[in-house]
Scaffold this motif. Sequence first.
Motif, short mmCIF file in Angstrom:
data_model
loop_
_atom_site.label_atom_id
_atom_site.label_comp_id
_atom_site.label_asym_id
_atom_site.label_seq_id
_atom_site.Cartn_x
_atom_site.Cartn_y
_atom_site.Cartn_z
N PRO A 37 0.82 -1.26 -0.07
CA PRO A 37 0.09 0.05 -0.08
C PRO A 37 0.98 1.45 0.06
N ILE A 38 2.12 1.26 0.63
CA ILE A 38 2.88 2.51 0.66
C ILE A 38 3.33 2.84 -0.84
N ASN A 39 3.20 2.01 -1.79
CA ASN A 39 3.48 2.13 -3.37
C ASN A 39 2.21 2.64 -3.96
N SER A 40 1.25 3.04 -3.34
CA SER A 40 -0.21 3.35 -4.17
C SER A 40 0.20 4.67 -4.65
N ALA A 41 -0.32 5.10 -5.65
CA ALA A 41 -0.10 6.48 -6.26
C ALA A 41 -0.82 7.58 -5.50
N VAL A 42 -0.20 8.80 -5.61
CA VAL A 42 -0.71 9.92 -5.00
C VAL A 42 -0.53 11.06 -6.02
N HIS A 43 -1.72 11.87 -6.16
CA HIS A 43 -1.97 12.71 -7.29
C HIS A 43 -1.68 14.06 -6.66
N LEU A 44 -0.59 14.64 -6.59
CA LEU A 44 -0.49 15.93 -6.01
C LEU A 44 -0.67 17.22 -6.91
N CYS A 45 -0.85 17.06 -8.38
CA CYS A 45 -0.79 17.94 -9.22
C CYS A 45 -1.71 17.67 -10.36
N GLN A 46 -1.21 17.20 -11.33
CA GLN A 46 -1.90 16.65 -12.43
C GLN A 46 -1.85 15.08 -12.72
N ASP A 47 -3.28 14.75 -13.37
CA ASP A 47 -3.18 13.20 -13.75
C ASP A 47 -2.89 13.14 -15.02
N GLY A 48 -1.88 12.23 -15.25
CA GLY A 48 -1.34 12.20 -16.78
C GLY A 48 -2.28 11.14 -17.56
N SER A 49 -3.28 10.42 -16.87
CA SER A 49 -4.01 9.59 -17.67
C SER A 49 -4.83 10.34 -18.65
N ARG A 50 -5.20 9.53 -19.70
CA ARG A 50 -6.22 10.15 -20.85
C ARG A 50 -7.61 9.62 -20.36
N ASP A 51 -7.66 8.56 -19.62
CA ASP A 51 -9.05 8.42 -18.88
C ASP A 51 -9.18 8.19 -17.61
N ASP A 52 -10.56 8.33 -17.09
CA ASP A 52 -10.59 8.57 -15.57
C ASP A 52 -10.41 7.20 -15.01
N SER A 53 -9.25 7.00 -14.10
CA SER A 53 -8.91 6.02 -13.27
C SER A 53 -9.16 6.27 -11.82
N SER A 54 -10.16 7.06 -11.58
CA SER A 54 -10.44 7.24 -9.95
C SER A 54 -11.43 5.97 -9.78
N GLY A 55 -11.46 5.47 -8.50
CA GLY A 55 -11.88 4.09 -8.09
C GLY A 55 -11.13 2.85 -8.63
N PHE A 56 -9.85 3.18 -9.33
CA PHE A 56 -9.04 2.12 -9.56
C PHE A 56 -7.76 1.75 -8.55
N TYR A 57 -7.44 0.56 -8.32
CA TYR A 57 -6.24 0.42 -7.58
C TYR A 57 -4.92 0.83 -8.59
N LEU A 58 -4.14 1.95 -7.94
CA LEU A 58 -3.34 2.44 -8.88
C LEU A 58 -2.06 2.41 -7.97
N PRO A 59 -1.04 1.71 -8.54
CA PRO A 59 0.36 1.75 -8.04
C PRO A 59 1.14 3.16 -8.39
N ASP A 60 2.23 3.48 -7.90
CA ASP A 60 2.94 4.49 -8.30
C ASP A 60 3.67 4.59 -9.40
N ARG A 61 4.48 3.67 -9.49
CA ARG A 61 5.43 3.21 -10.61
C ARG A 61 6.21 2.08 -10.58
N PHE A 62 6.77 1.79 -11.65
CA PHE A 62 7.49 0.67 -11.84
C PHE A 62 8.93 0.92 -12.47
N TYR A 63 9.88 -0.06 -12.26
CA TYR A 63 11.32 -0.12 -12.87
C TYR A 63 11.36 -1.04 -14.16
N THR A 64 11.93 -0.70 -15.25
CA THR A 64 12.30 -1.76 -16.16
C THR A 64 13.41 -2.41 -15.89
N LYS A 65 14.05 -3.18 -16.64
CA LYS A 65 15.34 -4.06 -16.19
C LYS A 65 16.53 -3.03 -16.22
N ASN A 66 16.31 -2.05 -17.14
CA ASN A 66 17.43 -1.19 -17.19
C ASN A 66 17.15 0.08 -16.16
#
Length: 393
Positions: A37-66
């Motif tokens: 849960p500590i890794n859930s997303a927080v929207h301090l300013c603008q949401d970059g999504s193109r569709d409404d994701s309110s009500g979704f389970y949203l993690p903050d971010r991930f890393y790729t292999k590099n």
Amino acid sequence: MASKEELKEELRLILEIGVGGCSFGPQTFKELVQKHPINSAVHLCQDGSRDDSSGFYLPDRFYTKNNFQVSPLLNRHGIYHFEADADKAYIKKGHEVVLELELWDHPDFYEKKTSDGIDMKIICNDTGNTRHGRKNLFTAYSNECSLKDKGLDCLFCNINSTKARFAEKENIQWKQPKQIAEVVKAAYDEGYTHFTVTGGFIPERREVDYYLDVAEAVQEELGREYINGTACIGAPKDISIIEKYKEAGWTTIAMNMEVWNENFYNAICPGKVQECGGYSHWLEAIKYAVEVFGKGNVRSNFVGGLEPKEYLLDGIETLSSWGVVTTATTWAPAVGSAFEGHQTPNADWHWEVQNRIVEILKKNGISYEQLSNASNGHWYMHELYAIDEGIVA
């Protein structure tokens, strides 16, 4: 160890995914968010999504292999899609896995609270790519913009829509200077080196007083005058006010043009025209800021894709030749903005622009350190510059 070509290939894929769009469902990340849960997303300013994701389970971010960052931004019509389990996520195109992702390793201060009991992660976010050596903080003092009430919102911006959808759920409120100072101190204690403060439009005098109060609070908390912070402001009508920010202890300052061509600027940023003296005055303020803060200590950002490429690159060239750290984000027509439902240029367009920006910055003597220190992002140009300099390998 990956080659520069392999690193750029992976980064190019991430940009393609961002432009092409990535879909997922309300429950896709449920198991992962419930376990972390500590890794859930927080929207301090603008949401970059193109569709409404309110009500979704949203993690903050991930890393790729590099160790490039990827955030789950919703596009229901995306040509890519997310799948996830309790610890990892995958981006697929059809049935093919194109990226395997691991969960972001959050900083220690995300699990701490301010002295008045507020979770530090909803005061300041990490924005730099910590695995690539950039440990930057970002906060928006307010997650709303007063231009809305005047019908003068920038057409690409969805800050007020973001507040309406997420603020109550995530307990996002006005940030007090002492709260910001305590988070900066906690983050600096674990190796962070820079912070940026921004927000929506507020009356100019209130903006000046607030930024002065934040600088004073951070200086007191750190026990030193040097705070290494960027104040992101609107161009003041009296440009001599810029001197107050320098005197208060801010080391860098940002005034984001957003659009370079004057006709596009007037149409897309009506509030900046009416509230900040207009196009020519904004440029005058940026020039004056360079005189006050010095070359490499003033930043201005553009939203790449809102105007023809030649206009944008002319703006990058002109401002960076003045000594301005000039950047451009990749425009996604965000949900809740006036441009919702529009289409950004294709990935080839954006990839060329990001590479050209790095070339122009280098030509005009803007170093990677200045780029990282005056901007709060981990944008494509940062990664490209770091790859070219051998910082990312």
